[in-house]
Write a protein that holds these residues in place. Sequence first.
Motif, mmCIF file in Angstrom:
data_model
loop_
_atom_site.group_PDB
_atom_site.id
_atom_site.type_symbol
_atom_site.label_atom_id
_atom_site.label_comp_id
_atom_site.label_asym_id
_atom_site.label_seq_id
_atom_site.Cartn_x
_atom_site.Cartn_y
_atom_site.Cartn_z
ATOM 1 N N SER A 46 0.761 -1.120 -0.212
ATOM 2 C CA SER A 46 0.081 0.117 0.172
ATOM 3 C C SER A 46 0.912 1.259 0.198
ATOM 4 C CB SER A 46 -1.013 -0.080 1.352
ATOM 5 O OG SER A 46 -1.753 -1.188 1.263
ATOM 6 N N ASN A 63 -5.501 -4.222 -6.552
ATOM 7 C CA ASN A 63 -5.059 -5.519 -6.006
ATOM 8 C C ASN A 63 -5.292 -5.704 -4.517
ATOM 9 O OD1 ASN A 63 -4.186 -8.199 -6.275
ATOM 10 N ND2 ASN A 63 -2.002 -7.639 -5.837
ATOM 11 N N THR A 64 -6.275 -5.069 -4.012
ATOM 12 C CA THR A 64 -6.788 -4.742 -2.600
ATOM 13 C C THR A 64 -5.966 -3.929 -1.722
ATOM 14 O OG1 THR A 64 -5.611 -6.648 -1.638
ATOM 15 C CG2 THR A 64 -7.404 -7.428 -2.713
ATOM 16 N N GLU A 65 -4.905 -3.450 -2.472
ATOM 17 C CA GLU A 65 -4.179 -2.330 -1.539
ATOM 18 C C GLU A 65 -4.851 -1.004 -1.342
ATOM 19 O OE1 GLU A 65 -1.941 -3.725 -0.032
ATOM 20 O OE2 GLU A 65 -1.184 -5.511 -1.075
ATOM 21 N N THR A 66 -4.051 -0.269 -0.647
ATOM 22 C CA THR A 66 -4.851 1.127 -0.639
ATOM 23 C C THR A 66 -3.774 2.150 -0.862
ATOM 24 O OG1 THR A 66 -6.319 0.460 1.233
ATOM 25 C CG2 THR A 66 -5.590 2.825 1.444
ATOM 26 N N THR A 89 -11.014 -3.977 -6.434
ATOM 27 C CA THR A 89 -10.515 -3.701 -5.134
ATOM 28 C C THR A 89 -9.452 -2.490 -4.772
ATOM 29 O OG1 THR A 89 -8.553 -5.379 -5.576
ATOM 30 C CG2 THR A 89 -10.992 -6.231 -4.535
ATOM 31 N N ASN A 91 -8.432 0.919 -3.592
ATOM 32 C CA ASN A 91 -8.596 1.645 -2.638
ATOM 33 C C ASN A 91 -8.017 2.969 -2.589
ATOM 34 O OD1 ASN A 91 -10.520 -0.230 -1.810
ATOM 35 N ND2 ASN A 91 -8.730 -1.334 -0.672
ATOM 36 N N ARG A 112 -12.922 1.400 -5.210
ATOM 37 C CA ARG A 112 -13.765 0.740 -3.871
ATOM 38 C C ARG A 112 -14.116 1.546 -2.900
ATOM 39 N NH1 ARG A 112 -12.081 -5.296 -1.105
ATOM 40 N NH2 ARG A 112 -10.436 -3.843 -0.766
#
Length: 383
Positions: A46, A63-66, A89, A91, A112
């Motif tokens: 992230s 890839n689901t990271e922020t 995904t 963020n 997201r």
Amino acid sequence: MATVTWTGAVSTTYSTDGNWDTGSKPTSSDDVIIANVTNDCVLTGSPTVNSWTVQSGARFNGNTETITVVGENSSGFAIDIDGEVVGTTTNFTVETPAATNIDLKATSGNVRHVTINHASCAAAIAGGFMTITGNLTITAGSLNTGGNDLTVAGALANDGTLTLNGSTVNLGSTSTEAGDVTGAGTFNLDTSTINYHTAGGANFIPSTSANFDTNTSTLNLIGLNGSNRAHNFTFASGNMHNITTSRGAGTDTHTDTLNGNCTITGNLTVGANSNFSTGTRVFTVNGDVDVTGQLISNGSDKPMTFGGIRINSGGTYNATSGTTEVTNRFTGTSNVWKNDGGTFTHNNGTVKFTDNDHSKVKEQGSFYNFEQASSLGDYALLW
């Protein structure tokens, strides 16, 4: 500040130094540019950056990271997405300590979760209609829609300042329930329309310490099935303006219930196949009450005050056993009270008229106790 541009020369991995024109992955002081190259940018970890830009034709995958953004680029944007968001995904957390713009309107795909998290951040949406497929959270600072329409599929939490600027805001969709609306911040609703889709798990429950400036806004409570929802419209300052209830998806009647005393400064419209229950709360509507579904006192003896009331065919007013006071004519009519083929259940309560003009009362059933305030106009009773 330095500008670091994605080349994708080695792979699709964000953290690989060789994928950047400087030979090193970006740092928190860098303005990041994702360029239109063969290899998409895929986050690993992230990152914290000064600003984030995705050029037209470029693609990146969160890839689901922020991605945390702490500044803005030379054009005044903390985030500027003109390319594609791959996957579901991605963020962002915006911690820019100043006025800044965010443009999340990708050519395809959506981000997201979005969080505004700095007391000095004054973020404004730029670039047009914006969709957030997860949650919008204002922990500190402010977000202004700038008149752009907004969709939030998940929860909305505001502990800072949210200004809607006349936008249309869709919370959830006609097929998917939104999350809760919460927070102790300031909600500047302006002339906006908020479509809030609920299915029993989501409630409009800002804190009682929240501040609301609702202007002439409308909150549409749209039920997706036959469940019950409990809403809070009692705040430290301000009241809701217009509220409507209706049934969206599904075939069952749904119920919206107050969990605190409530004043509506505009109108209440209870649509067909929907219930609005006052629970055991004091309830005031300064404008019109227009009932095609059911307005229910839930056996309460708490007072209700309406500007004017119309019970349409198929509609029901199940009254308080206390006093229903009606203070004015229903807009556009000569009627202070008009039962147009609906059902009035008096529950041994009192109906009191305090309109100061000559008005008509049309009731197809009967009152239990009736009171006319002294020194006011005459009423023509039509049965």
